[in-house]
Structures are given as C-alpha cells and as structure tokens.
Design an enzyme around this catalytic site. Structure first.
Site, PDB file in Angstrom:
ATOM      1  N   SER A   4       0.850  -1.185   0.000  1.00 54.59           N
ATOM      2  CA  SER A   4       0.000   0.000   0.000  1.00 54.59           C
ATOM      3  C   SER A   4       0.887   1.236   0.000  1.00 54.59           C
ATOM      4  O   SER A   4       1.673   1.454   0.929  1.00 54.59           O
ATOM      5  CB  SER A   4      -0.891   0.026   1.238  1.00 54.59           C
ATOM      6  OG  SER A   4      -1.475   1.314   1.348  1.00 54.59           O
ATOM      7  N   HIS A  28      -1.297  -1.489  -4.084  1.00 60.60           N
ATOM      8  CA  HIS A  28      -2.591  -1.162  -3.493  1.00 60.60           C
ATOM      9  C   HIS A  28      -2.644   0.354  -3.334  1.00 60.60           C
ATOM     10  O   HIS A  28      -1.807   0.945  -2.639  1.00 60.60           O
ATOM     11  CB  HIS A  28      -2.705  -1.871  -2.144  1.00 60.60           C
ATOM     12  CG  HIS A  28      -3.999  -1.681  -1.434  1.00 60.60           C
ATOM     13  ND1 HIS A  28      -5.108  -2.453  -1.699  1.00 60.60           N
ATOM     14  CD2 HIS A  28      -4.364  -0.820  -0.462  1.00 60.60           C
ATOM     15  CE1 HIS A  28      -6.103  -2.079  -0.900  1.00 60.60           C
ATOM     16  NE2 HIS A  28      -5.680  -1.068  -0.141  1.00 60.60           N
ATOM     17  N   ASP A  30      -4.761   3.493  -2.128  1.00 57.07           N
ATOM     18  CA  ASP A  30      -5.871   3.914  -1.269  1.00 57.07           C
ATOM     19  C   ASP A  30      -6.342   5.306  -1.668  1.00 57.07           C
ATOM     20  O   ASP A  30      -5.716   6.312  -1.319  1.00 57.07           O
ATOM     21  CB  ASP A  30      -5.417   3.920   0.200  1.00 57.07           C
ATOM     22  CG  ASP A  30      -5.214   2.519   0.757  1.00 57.07           C
ATOM     23  OD1 ASP A  30      -6.124   1.685   0.611  1.00 57.07           O
ATOM     24  OD2 ASP A  30      -4.147   2.269   1.347  1.00 57.07           O
ATOM     25  N   MET A  32      -8.749   8.201  -1.097  1.00 55.58           N
ATOM     26  CA  MET A  32      -9.607   8.692   0.005  1.00 55.58           C
ATOM     27  C   MET A  32     -10.020  10.128  -0.277  1.00 55.58           C
ATOM     28  O   MET A  32      -9.207  10.921  -0.750  1.00 55.58           O
ATOM     29  CB  MET A  32      -8.831   8.667   1.325  1.00 55.58           C
ATOM     30  CG  MET A  32      -8.255   7.313   1.690  1.00 55.58           C
ATOM     31  SD  MET A  32      -7.472   7.397   3.308  1.00 55.58           S
ATOM     32  CE  MET A  32      -6.724   5.769   3.408  1.00 55.58           C
ATOM     33  N   HIS A  61      -8.294   0.937  -4.007  1.00 58.08           N
ATOM     34  CA  HIS A  61      -9.232   0.767  -2.900  1.00 58.08           C
ATOM     35  C   HIS A  61      -9.894   2.121  -2.683  1.00 58.08           C
ATOM     36  O   HIS A  61      -9.253   3.057  -2.201  1.00 58.08           O
ATOM     37  CB  HIS A  61      -8.432   0.311  -1.666  1.00 58.08           C
ATOM     38  CG  HIS A  61      -9.249   0.168  -0.430  1.00 58.08           C
ATOM     39  ND1 HIS A  61      -8.673  -0.049   0.801  1.00 58.08           N
ATOM     40  CD2 HIS A  61     -10.587   0.189  -0.218  1.00 58.08           C
ATOM     41  CE1 HIS A  61      -9.623  -0.142   1.722  1.00 58.08           C
ATOM     42  NE2 HIS A  61     -10.789   0.007   1.126  1.00 58.08           N
ATOM     43  N   MET A  63     -12.075   4.702  -0.956  1.00 53.74           N
ATOM     44  CA  MET A  63     -12.728   5.114   0.292  1.00 53.74           C
ATOM     45  C   MET A  63     -13.261   6.518   0.069  1.00 53.74           C
ATOM     46  O   MET A  63     -12.712   7.510   0.547  1.00 53.74           O
ATOM     47  CB  MET A  63     -11.723   5.042   1.454  1.00 53.74           C
ATOM     48  CG  MET A  63     -11.433   3.608   1.888  1.00 53.74           C
ATOM     49  SD  MET A  63      -9.880   3.437   2.761  1.00 53.74           S
ATOM     50  CE  MET A  63      -8.772   3.305   1.365  1.00 53.74           C
ATOM     51  N   MET A 132     -11.250  -5.887   5.660  1.00 54.30           N
ATOM     52  CA  MET A 132     -10.440  -4.857   6.314  1.00 54.30           C
ATOM     53  C   MET A 132     -10.168  -5.265   7.752  1.00 54.30           C
ATOM     54  O   MET A 132     -11.101  -5.493   8.522  1.00 54.30           O
ATOM     55  CB  MET A 132     -11.149  -3.510   6.265  1.00 54.30           C
ATOM     56  CG  MET A 132     -11.239  -2.996   4.851  1.00 54.30           C
ATOM     57  SD  MET A 132     -10.625  -1.336   4.593  1.00 54.30           S
ATOM     58  CE  MET A 132      -9.203  -1.166   5.597  1.00 54.30           C
ATOM     59  N   ASP A 170      -6.559  -6.414   4.443  1.00 55.26           N
ATOM     60  CA  ASP A 170      -6.008  -5.057   4.353  1.00 55.26           C
ATOM     61  C   ASP A 170      -5.992  -4.395   5.729  1.00 55.26           C
ATOM     62  O   ASP A 170      -7.048  -4.108   6.297  1.00 55.26           O
ATOM     63  CB  ASP A 170      -6.855  -4.224   3.377  1.00 55.26           C
ATOM     64  CG  ASP A 170      -6.324  -2.807   3.195  1.00 55.26           C
ATOM     65  OD1 ASP A 170      -5.188  -2.529   3.632  1.00 55.26           O
ATOM     66  OD2 ASP A 170      -7.054  -1.985   2.602  1.00 55.26           O
ATOM     67  N   GLY A 171      -4.771  -4.158   6.231  1.00 53.89           N
ATOM     68  CA  GLY A 171      -4.610  -3.389   7.461  1.00 53.89           C
ATOM     69  C   GLY A 171      -3.847  -4.129   8.543  1.00 53.89           C
ATOM     70  O   GLY A 171      -4.209  -5.247   8.900  1.00 53.89           O
TER      71      GLY A 171
END
Ligand code: DX5
Ligand code: ZN
Length: 222
Positions: A4, A28, A30, A32, A61, A63, A132, A170-171
């Site tokens: 990520s 990955h 993210d 946002m 991903h 968000m 997640m 993920d996380g």
C-alpha cells in the site's frame, strides 16, 4: 503481495514504487476523499503520473462517498481494479458491469463492523473481496484479530461455490499477522507500513512472503 503506497513517501512516489516493482504482484492504491474517511490522499491524476513507470497491477481501494463517479478517470489513468465499500455501493451488479466495461476488475470491501453476509449474493460477480483488518482511513493501525473469522467465512463460500475470487486482507499486516490471515484463507496481502515504512522495502516484501509460506502446509507451499 500488495504494497500500500499510503505508507510511501508521496514526495517521491514514483521512485518508491519503481524500487518495489518487479518484486510484487500488485500495488494497493488507497483513494480517500476526506469525507468517507477523515483522510485525503490522491486520485486519478497522481495514478496517471506514476503508471508509466510501474509494471505491476494497480489495485485501487476507493474510500470515497461517490465511487462510481471516479471510475472513468481511474480507468483512463491506468487502474486495473477498483474495490468499493459495501455501504457506498447500493448496486454491486451495476458497479461491477461499469468497471468491466471500462476494463477494470471489481471488488467489495468489508469494514470491520460489516458482516460478510452483505456480499454473499454478489460473490460470484466479484474479482476480489477485501476484508479490512483495521478501520479504513489510516495506515499504521493495529491488526484487529476478530476480523479473521470473516476471512474464514468468505474463504469457505469461495471454495464451496468453486470461484476463483481473490481474498484480500487489508490493514495491520506484518510478518506476525500475515501468517494468521494466510491460515484463515487470505491470498492477497496488503501491507503499507510493513513495506514502505522499512529501510529496505524489497527485503520487507521477502520477509512477509516467507512468513506467509510458513503458515501454509508443505504441500501448499511446494
Ligand atoms: C487503510 C488502508 C490500508 C492501509 C494499510 O484505510 O485501506 O490499505 O494503507 O496500511 P498498514 O499496512 O500500515 O496497516
Ligand atoms: Zn486499502
């Protein structure tokens, strides 16, 4: 492995990614919007700038509150796949068709509070399910062990239905937690801090891979 870039140095994002490219299956990304989650990252323009320098698959991903509105720009920028959160995706069948028309894969993400039953009716139409293991929004959080039972449930459904859906965790993934997720049935491992937060990200990828293989039976890992 899916590093990520949230944990990368955004001031030199392209070279950070180039350094790891060739050692990983995908990146990955993210995306946002500062509304769906209290953090703001990047969108299609940044993805477009790094795309020519990187060979690996781009897993986005999302968000954001209005994910469908971003599909076209993301596809043009070179995204290979989009994952949406269930609570901002009222019609996964329509969202999946739109993603595929634009040449992208499509997946759904389960936040820690969302039960896996929500995605079951759509499972056969998904390229990926993301469990997640932290609250969406920030890197560097601690892995929530209770999410492992959701990985087990989704893995059982995928196998029962004979699907080849990817199952991503993920996380909070580290060499300690990755084997737990692998044993529960995950097969794509997102790691930000455990890769880009290390002095040698390529060595960190190797360490994560070895930790995952150690969780698999000798027959699987051979
Ligand atoms: C959190 C993001 C994750 C995050 C993972 O909202 O979806 O992808 O980057 O970061 P680490 O590996 O540091 O937990
Ligand atoms: Zn993510």
């Amino acid at each position: 492995m899916a590093p990520s870039v949230l944990a990368a140095d955004f001031g030199q994002l392209r070279s950070e990614m180039e350094r790891v490219d060739g050692h990983v299956e995908m990146f990955h990304l993210d995306v946002m919007d500062g509304l769906y989650v209290p953090n703001l990252t990047f969108g299609a323009p940044v993805i477009e700038w790094v795309r020519p320098a990187v060979d690996a698959f781009f897993d986005c991903h999302l968000m954001v509150c209005e994910p469908l509105g971003l599909f076209e720009a993301l596809a043009k920028a070179g995204a290979d796949h989009v994952t949406l959160h269930t609570d901002v995706c009222p019609d996964p069948t329509e969202a999946g068709s739109l993603a595929r028309r634009l040449g992208m894969g499509f997946g759904l993400a389960l936040s820690p509070a969302v039960a896996p039953a929500v995605i079951r009716p759509y499972l056969a139409g998904l390229d990926m399910v993301v469990v997640m293991s932290v609250e969406p929004g920030f890197g560097g959080q601690a892995f929530i062990p209770e999410t492992l039972s959701k990985v087990e449930t989704v893995r059982r459904w995928i196998d029962e239905e004979g699907l080849d859906t990817a199952l991503q965790i993920d996380g909070g993934i580290t060499p300690e937690t990755a084997p737990l997720a692998a044993a529960a049935g995950a097969d794509v491992f997102v790691a930000g801090t455990a890769i880009f937060g290390r002095a040698d990200p390529v060595a960190a990828v190797g360490m994560l891979r070895r930790s995952i293989l150690s969780a698999m039976s000798p027959a699987d890992s051979g």
